[in-house]
Design an enzyme around this catalytic site. Structure first.
Site, PDB file in Angstrom:
ATOM      1  N   ASP A  46      27.783   8.027   0.820  1.00  0.00           N
ATOM      2  CA  ASP A  46      26.401   8.366   1.131  1.00  0.00           C
ATOM      3  C   ASP A  46      25.818   7.310   2.072  1.00  0.00           C
ATOM      4  O   ASP A  46      25.715   6.130   1.726  1.00  0.00           O
ATOM      5  CB  ASP A  46      25.569   8.428  -0.147  1.00  0.00           C
ATOM      6  CG  ASP A  46      25.963   9.611  -1.024  1.00  0.00           C
ATOM      7  OD1 ASP A  46      26.165   9.405  -2.239  1.00  0.00           O
ATOM      8  OD2 ASP A  46      26.067  10.726  -0.487  1.00  0.00           O
ATOM      9  N   LYS A 229      18.248 -21.993   9.379  1.00  0.00           N
ATOM     10  CA  LYS A 229      17.291 -22.683   8.517  1.00  0.00           C
ATOM     11  C   LYS A 229      16.647 -21.628   7.618  1.00  0.00           C
ATOM     12  O   LYS A 229      15.986 -20.716   8.099  1.00  0.00           O
ATOM     13  CB  LYS A 229      16.223 -23.388   9.348  1.00  0.00           C
ATOM     14  CG  LYS A 229      15.180 -24.114   8.522  1.00  0.00           C
ATOM     15  CD  LYS A 229      14.127 -24.737   9.411  1.00  0.00           C
ATOM     16  CE  LYS A 229      13.081 -25.468   8.581  1.00  0.00           C
ATOM     17  NZ  LYS A 229      12.335 -24.548   7.675  1.00  0.00           N
ATOM     18  N   ASP A 644     -18.559 -15.838 -10.553  1.00  0.00           N
ATOM     19  CA  ASP A 644     -19.059 -17.009  -9.857  1.00  0.00           C
ATOM     20  C   ASP A 644     -20.341 -17.454 -10.547  1.00  0.00           C
ATOM     21  O   ASP A 644     -21.340 -16.725 -10.538  1.00  0.00           O
ATOM     22  CB  ASP A 644     -19.319 -16.657  -8.394  1.00  0.00           C
ATOM     23  CG  ASP A 644     -19.823 -17.845  -7.594  1.00  0.00           C
ATOM     24  OD1 ASP A 644     -20.194 -17.635  -6.428  1.00  0.00           O
ATOM     25  OD2 ASP A 644     -19.870 -18.973  -8.133  1.00  0.00           O
TER      26      ASP A 644
END
Length: 813
Positions: A46, A229, A644
């Site tokens: 497949d 890297k 807050d």
């Protein structure tokens, strides 16, 4: 997106182990492909390509062939979910497709034209980048016969360097799983990929790792090995009597965090070994943000080994790299190419070619290592790190002769027209192949002239040059402009026939790159000496470096969320402005994602996933990062709720701390755990991690109700209304940050206020001893990186029926 209805209709997911149907948005930088060997009623392969949220699927009856003259029948089947690309196992015999499925090849694919158009016209051209299939391929639709229901295509290999001559070489050579190394028989009987080895030697101890030195360009000459890297975690893997240990580069035992690698490591066939390598996410790709998510979710990890420090009780660090690499390759001979343990690939060509290939692939850069050098802990010039570079257009003003046979010139002399004058911009001497030499000389010879086209004196490097009339435009890649305005380490990229000599970009690039600049996380940060916090003496370069230093921690909270950035390009004393929609000019690490807005339109919002994204935003003058309460993969399902606590001017910090305690007690009463963060302003945020089971309206309604209940329970101390009049003498419990599109200051973000305070998560006990909410600064934040973030310890809960009922009961207490 395409539909998975046919896939779902054919399967009973209570019986089959196949993944359920789920459409997904494209993730990562590449589209995946997979080939699964499938022993159903008839053995076939497949072949699947990721596109538009699904895997387009074809059943290749005889399997793929690398012989271009061999056209393999590929019958189009129903689209499969992208998650099917990880499936390996056995489908029950009575189920649709019953039989054994092997992951035979995986990788990514590169469409060479519009895919939707190709599917419609019946011709797809693409390149594959897999462990077994690579190079150019095509899928061509066959003309159907009258009454035929099958959708027949042909899978054909293109004639290139990856083509073969034997029709069945691929399928005959590769008979085991590309990820687990198992045979079809082993998969059928559900055998483990490999059995643990009885390691006879003691477990090697951790040792200091060798670190690369950053340079503008890779080293020249022979004797260097160049590797990719990686964007992950450095990791020492110790295997021996007593099990497996996985250490960070600083020596911390992270065997629990990297647990997914312990079982594969235990199968390494040796008495003992100490490896140096890098841990990355999932299938070996992805960036650092993806790795962070994988660690949190317990997803698969990949370990790229690049050095062998000890083997079977022998210390190899005194041996040259080439011998250590040979030992490493022998140890990994039996590892599947797409398994969890892999060799770090050595890149072909010289350093410049290797770096160029890595940059073109969208990589971080390369590490160059002396092949004759021993392994030594600490920073070393035997390992050189170089990152991807920049490009500009230049006018060719001449060429320097070469004494090498077959090379008509050693370098091109470059310039740019500026205010009517030709300005010297340096030279390029690498990046040319034989065809480039022929093309360039045929273009330059007719333009020959006896005198220099530059006014004034030239550097000694231009002595003896052959001059030409400056008309030919070339593009070059470079690491930077020097203080004299000349490119460093230029690499030829090609002719730019679409550019006039007067229109080249070199002048603009040089101006952008000039002055006090620095490369931070691979981002060129300009004007590093500009003071942006006058009272604190903090410069733009120091802001960028701060975000680089805290990136790993900050991205745990801010990565992959839509952002609003507070930009102060000239510092906090000048104009500052918020920006949430992506604009031109931002570095690549600041990415864009489309989000539907309230009016039905769509706008591109910004987000970051990696450290270079944070630094890239800082390069654009960003001081504050404000985040949504949802991640971009499920933007309609918040995973954070914020309260807050904003005090009236007459209140002190003790009142705010008391309010935070009360909010916490109320949340505990309804079954929600919370953390706390001092904002670096005058208030405090109570942060509630959420399981993603509720949508925005539910979270907003809950937050609003909770805040109003708090105000009703103690109206003399709290208000849930923004009105300044109602806030007098009270703490405003701001629940409005939980609306779709609202943002809150990100943990570890600087604040654009005098003093350069940082928004800092703290523990509840630590909050009690704090004297002010803006007492943490950049050095304090760096010092706290060695400790776990208090917000990471909180168990998320969902706002479900039981929580809503608990809120109702609590409101009546």
């Amino acid at each position: 997106m395409r539909s998975l209805k046919d896939y779902e209709k054919k399967r009973d997911f209570d019986v089959t182990p196949e993944p359920r149907a789920a459409l997904v948005e494209a993730g990562g930088d590449h589209l995946s492909f997979v080939v699964q060997k499938h022993d159903a009623s008839r053995l076939h392969y497949d072949f699947r390509l990721e596109w538009d949220g699904v895997l387009l699927s074809w059943a290749v009856t005889k399997g793929p062939s690398a012989d271009p003259s061999e056209k393999r029948l590929a019958v189009r089947t129903e689209d499969h979910p992208v998650s099917y690309g990880d499936f390996e196992g056995t489908i029950p015999e009575d189920e649709y497709g019953g039989g054994t499925v092997m992951l035979w090849d995986t990788g990514w694919w590169e469409p060479l034209h519009d895919v939707s158009e190709g599917l419609k016209k019946g011709k797809l051209h693409f390149r594959l980048h897999g462990a077994r299939m690579s190079g150019g391929w095509a899928l061509v639709k066959m003309k159907g016969k009258s009454g035929e229901k099958r959708d027949n295509w042909l899978l054909i290999k293109e004639r290139d360097d990856q083509a073969g001559r034997t029709p069945n070489a691929l399928t005959n050579k590769y008979r085991t799983s590309v990820t687990t190394g198992r045979s079809m028989r082993a998969i059928t009987h559900d055998h483990d990929a490999q059995d643990p080895v009885d390691h006879a030697k003691p477990l090697p101890r951790f040792r200091e790792v060798e670190l690369a030195t950053l340079k503008d360009a890779p080293p020249e000459g022979d004797g260097w090995q160049h590797e990719a890297k990686f964007d992950g975690y450095r990791c020492l893997m110790a295997v021996g009597k007593g099990g497996v240990r996985l250490y960070t580069r600083g020596g911390k035992d992270w065997s629990d965090r990297f647990e997914a690698l312990c079982a594969p490591a235990a199968t390494l066939d040796c008495d003992s070994v100490l490896l140096d390598g890098e841990v990355t996410a999932g299938g070996g790709g992805g960036d650092f943000s993806t790795l962070q998510k994988a660690l949190k979710r317990g997803d698969p990890l990949t370990y790229y080994a690049f050095d062998c420090l000890a083997l079977d009780g022998d210390d190899l660090t005194g041996e040259p790299l080439k011998d250590r690499r040979a030992a490493l390759e022998k140890l990994f001979e039996d590892q599947p190419p797409r398994g969890p343990l892999r060799l770090s690939p050595v890149l072909e060509g010289d350093g410049h070619a290797a770096l160029d290939a890595m940059c073109r692939a969208g990589g971080e850069g390369i590490i160059s290592k002396r092949t004759d050098a021993p392994y030594r802990g600490g920073r070393s010039k035997r390992w050189i790190k170089s990152k991807c570079v920049r490009r500009a257009e230049f006018v060719v003003a001449g060429w320097s002769p070469s004494d090498k046979k077959g090379r008509p010139f050693s370098s091109l002399i470059l310039g740019s027209y500026e205010d009517g004058d030709l300005v010297y911009r340096g030279r390029i001497g690498t990046g040319f192949d034989e065809a480039d030499f022929d093309t360039l000389m045929s273009e330059l010879k007719p333009l020959a002239r006896k005198t220099s086209p530059f006014d004034g004196d030239l550097p000694s490097e231009a002595k003896g040059a052959h001059w030409v009339t400056p008309k030919i435009v070339v593009e070059a890649e470079y690491t930077e402009f020097t203080s004299e305005g000349r490119i460093r380490h230029g690499v030829y990229q090609g002719l730019r026939e679409d550019k006039e000599a007067e229109d080249v970009s070199a002048k603009a690039e040089a101006e952008t790159d000039s002055g006090d600049t620095a490369a931070i996380c691979g981002v060129r940060v300009s004007s590093t000496g500009r003071v942006v916090y006058p009272d604190a003496g903090l410069t733009k370069g120091e802001v960028a470096q701060y975000y680089a230093d805290v990136a790993e921690r900050m991205l745990d909270h801010a990565a992959d969320r839509p952002l609003s950035l507070l930009r102060c390009p000239d510092g906090i004393s000048e104009d500052c402005f918020f920006q949430k929609h992506a604009g031109k000019g931002f570095p690549d690490g600041v990415r864009a994602m489309p989000i539907e807005e309230k009016d039905g339109g769509t706008e591109d919002y910004m987000y970051v996933s990696t450290p270079d994204g944070l630094v890239g935003a800082a390069q654009m003058g960003t001081l504050e990062f404000h985040i949504w309460g949802a991640h971009r993969d499920r933007i309609e399902r918040p995973d954070r709720m914020f309260f807050d606590l904003d005090p009236d001017e007459g209140l002190d910090f003790a009142d705010v701390k008391a309010a935070a305690r009360d909010v916490r007690e109320g949340l505990d009463a309804v079954g929600l755990s919370s953390g706390v963060m001092v904002t670096g302003g005058k208030g405090v945020h109570v942060v509630v991690p959420l399981r993603r089971i509720a949508e925005w309206d539910t979270v907003k309604y809950f937050a609003k109700t909770f805040a109003h209940v708090m105000a009703e329970r103690d109206p003399d101390r709290y208000t849930a209304t923004m009105s300044k009049k109602k806030r007098k003498g009270r703490v405003f419990i701001d629940w409005l940050r939980n609306e779709r599109g609202a943002t809150a200051i990100a943990p570890y973000s600087l604040r654009a206020r005098p003093g350069a305070a940082v928004a800092m998560p703290v523990s509840w006990s630590e909050l009690e001893d704090l004297k002010r909410p803006d007492g943490f600064h950049v050095d304090d934040a760096r010092d706290r990186l060695s400790q776990a973030c208090p917000l990471s310890r909180i168990e998320p809960h969902g706002i479900g029926k039981s929580v809503v009922e608990a809120l109702e009961a609590w409101s009546k207490d």
